[in-house]
Design an enzyme around this catalytic site. Structure first.
Site, mmCIF file in Angstrom:
data_model
loop_
_atom_site.group_PDB
_atom_site.id
_atom_site.type_symbol
_atom_site.label_atom_id
_atom_site.label_comp_id
_atom_site.label_asym_id
_atom_site.label_seq_id
_atom_site.Cartn_x
_atom_site.Cartn_y
_atom_site.Cartn_z
ATOM 1 N N ALA A 132 18.454 22.646 -41.179
ATOM 2 C CA ALA A 132 19.445 22.240 -41.985
ATOM 3 C C ALA A 132 19.356 20.593 -42.153
ATOM 4 O O ALA A 132 20.485 20.050 -41.805
ATOM 5 C CB ALA A 132 20.820 22.745 -41.666
ATOM 6 N N HIS A 175 19.030 16.657 -42.326
ATOM 7 C CA HIS A 175 19.712 15.588 -43.243
ATOM 8 C C HIS A 175 19.218 14.184 -42.908
ATOM 9 O O HIS A 175 18.308 14.100 -42.043
ATOM 10 C CB HIS A 175 21.318 15.584 -43.249
ATOM 11 C CG HIS A 175 21.943 15.845 -41.591
ATOM 12 N ND1 HIS A 175 21.718 14.910 -40.959
ATOM 13 C CD2 HIS A 175 22.334 16.941 -41.030
ATOM 14 C CE1 HIS A 175 22.159 14.925 -39.726
ATOM 15 N NE2 HIS A 175 22.560 16.331 -39.786
ATOM 16 N N HIS A 201 18.931 13.570 -38.882
ATOM 17 C CA HIS A 201 17.540 13.833 -38.432
ATOM 18 C C HIS A 201 16.236 12.950 -38.688
ATOM 19 O O HIS A 201 15.480 12.867 -37.932
ATOM 20 C CB HIS A 201 17.404 15.401 -38.914
ATOM 21 C CG HIS A 201 18.402 16.401 -38.572
ATOM 22 N ND1 HIS A 201 19.116 16.886 -39.278
ATOM 23 C CD2 HIS A 201 18.668 17.252 -37.154
ATOM 24 C CE1 HIS A 201 19.862 17.898 -38.651
ATOM 25 N NE2 HIS A 201 19.773 17.837 -37.475
HETATM 26 P P1 AMP Z 1 21.150 19.196 -34.526
HETATM 27 O O1 AMP Z 1 19.940 19.889 -35.582
HETATM 28 O O2 AMP Z 1 22.499 19.247 -34.905
HETATM 29 O O3 AMP Z 1 20.921 20.068 -33.072
HETATM 30 O O4 AMP Z 1 20.565 17.924 -34.174
HETATM 31 C C1 AMP Z 1 19.215 17.454 -33.949
HETATM 32 C C2 AMP Z 1 19.467 16.064 -33.447
HETATM 33 O O5 AMP Z 1 19.525 15.158 -34.542
HETATM 34 C C3 AMP Z 1 20.291 15.818 -32.434
HETATM 35 O O6 AMP Z 1 19.750 14.843 -31.292
HETATM 36 C C4 AMP Z 1 21.419 15.135 -32.930
HETATM 37 O O7 AMP Z 1 22.100 14.245 -32.222
HETATM 38 C C5 AMP Z 1 20.764 14.429 -34.181
HETATM 39 N N1 AMP Z 1 21.666 14.230 -35.010
HETATM 40 C C6 AMP Z 1 22.462 15.115 -35.677
HETATM 41 N N2 AMP Z 1 23.119 14.349 -36.722
HETATM 42 C C7 AMP Z 1 22.950 12.894 -36.684
HETATM 43 C C8 AMP Z 1 23.479 11.874 -37.279
HETATM 44 N N3 AMP Z 1 24.399 12.007 -38.281
HETATM 45 N N4 AMP Z 1 22.929 10.609 -36.889
HETATM 46 C C9 AMP Z 1 21.935 10.773 -36.107
HETATM 47 N N5 AMP Z 1 21.421 11.715 -35.374
HETATM 48 C C10 AMP Z 1 22.033 12.889 -35.486
#
Ligand code: AMP
Length: 281
Positions: free
Chosen positions: A23, A25, A28
């Site tokens: 998902a 954005h 990522h």
């Molecule tokens: P997730 O898919 O939510 O597990 O996130 C994957 C990676 O993206 C993790 O290292 C998160 O900390 C990072 N991440 C998610 N949202 C953000 C954001 N708004 N800014 C920077 N990194 C992010």
């Protein structure tokens, strides 16, 4: 995936790795850009890790958009996408876990029992498969990044853990795959996390050093939003994640707030440099 990674290493290339749950954005994609700037090849993974979700959490309905994600990664210049099946990562009979003690039980760990055990276990497995020189994580999940760094240190992992800044929407809301669940009213209310943290940032720039006053002011701001229900607002040492009474060294102001049924987190990084404190949203 192991074969590709082995080949890259044999050719003397240093792989960069961006683990995600999909998902995707702009947050990522900022990790992808950071990886592309210093690594070749860049490998991203998409795996909605069942073991980091509690029984009453949103594992089943977590957004899954692999086709669109795959396109975004390709357009961004990612060389490989690793998207394993749950049964490959957790085959029948799986029974080995890794847990970073202490740091995993506080804050998010208190609200989400066993969450970080699931995170560290899957991240260790992914790092073992990909064996990257560098792995990129977001400071959006500050406690997670701290715990993964500790795991890398404690287990002598070869991968360098790189933590990247938080990417925000124009109104300050930290980007998150879960923001998509918010209805328009909740979406407007969700900016209260940013506003509370920004209030702390302004107070710090004006000389406030008292952690209790800073957290009290954040709670006060959060109370002004009827749709917001506070889980925690804490000011902690960035290394130990233990509460501080006065700012010193590197600290984090951490928020977890429920907006309707959606639980959101955000944080402010506070660093002491040359006797002054600098706060970064
Ligand atoms: P997730 O898919 O939510 O597990 O996130 C994957 C990676 O993206 C993790 O290292 C998160 O900390 C990072 N991440 C998610 N949202 C953000 C954001 N708004 N800014 C920077 N990194 C992010």
């Amino acid at each position: 995936m192991k074969q590709v990674a082995r080949q890259a290493r044999a050719e003397g290339r240093s792989a960069g790795f961006v683990p995600t749950m999909g998902a995707l954005h702009a947050g990522h994609l900022s990790l992808v850009r950071a990886a592309l700037a210093e690594s070749q090849p860049v490998i991203a993974s998409i795996f909605v890790n069942p073991t980091q979700f509690g029984p009453s959490e949103d594992f089943q309905k977590y957004p899954r958009t692999v086709e669109a994600d795959s396109k975004k990664l390709e357009d961004a210049g990612v060389d490989y996408l690793f998207a394993p099946e749950s049964s490959e990562i957790y085959p029948p009979g799986f029974r080995t876990w890794v847990n970073v003690e202490g740091l995993s039980e506080r804050l998010e760990g208190r609200a989400r029992h066993g969450h970080f055990r699931g995170v560290t276990t899957v991240v260790l497995k992914l790092l073992e498969i990909v064996q990257p020189q560098r792995a990129f994580f977001g400071r959006k999940d500050a406690q997670q990044a701290r715990i993964i760094r500790q795991m890398a240190r404690d287990l002598h992992l070869d991968s360098e853990i790189v933590v990247c800044p938080i990417v925000r929407e124009p109104d300050g809301l930290a980007m998150s795959s879960r923001n998509a669940y918010l209805n328009p009213k909740e979406r407007r209310a969700a900016t209260i996390l940013f506003r509370a943290l920004d209030g702390a940032r302004v107070s710090i720039s004006r000389g406030e050093r008292d952690a209790l006053r800073l957290t009290a002011a954040m709670r006060e701001t959060l109370r002004t939003e009827p749709l917001a229900e506070l889980d925690y607002a804490e000011l902690v040492d960035a290394e130990t994640l233990e509460p501080v009474t006065r700012l010193r060294g590197v600290c984090l102001a951490l928020l977890a707030v429920r907006i309707g049924a959606i639980r959101l987190i955000d944080n402010l990084l506070i660093e002491e440099r040359d006797g002054a404190f600098h706060a970064t949203l």
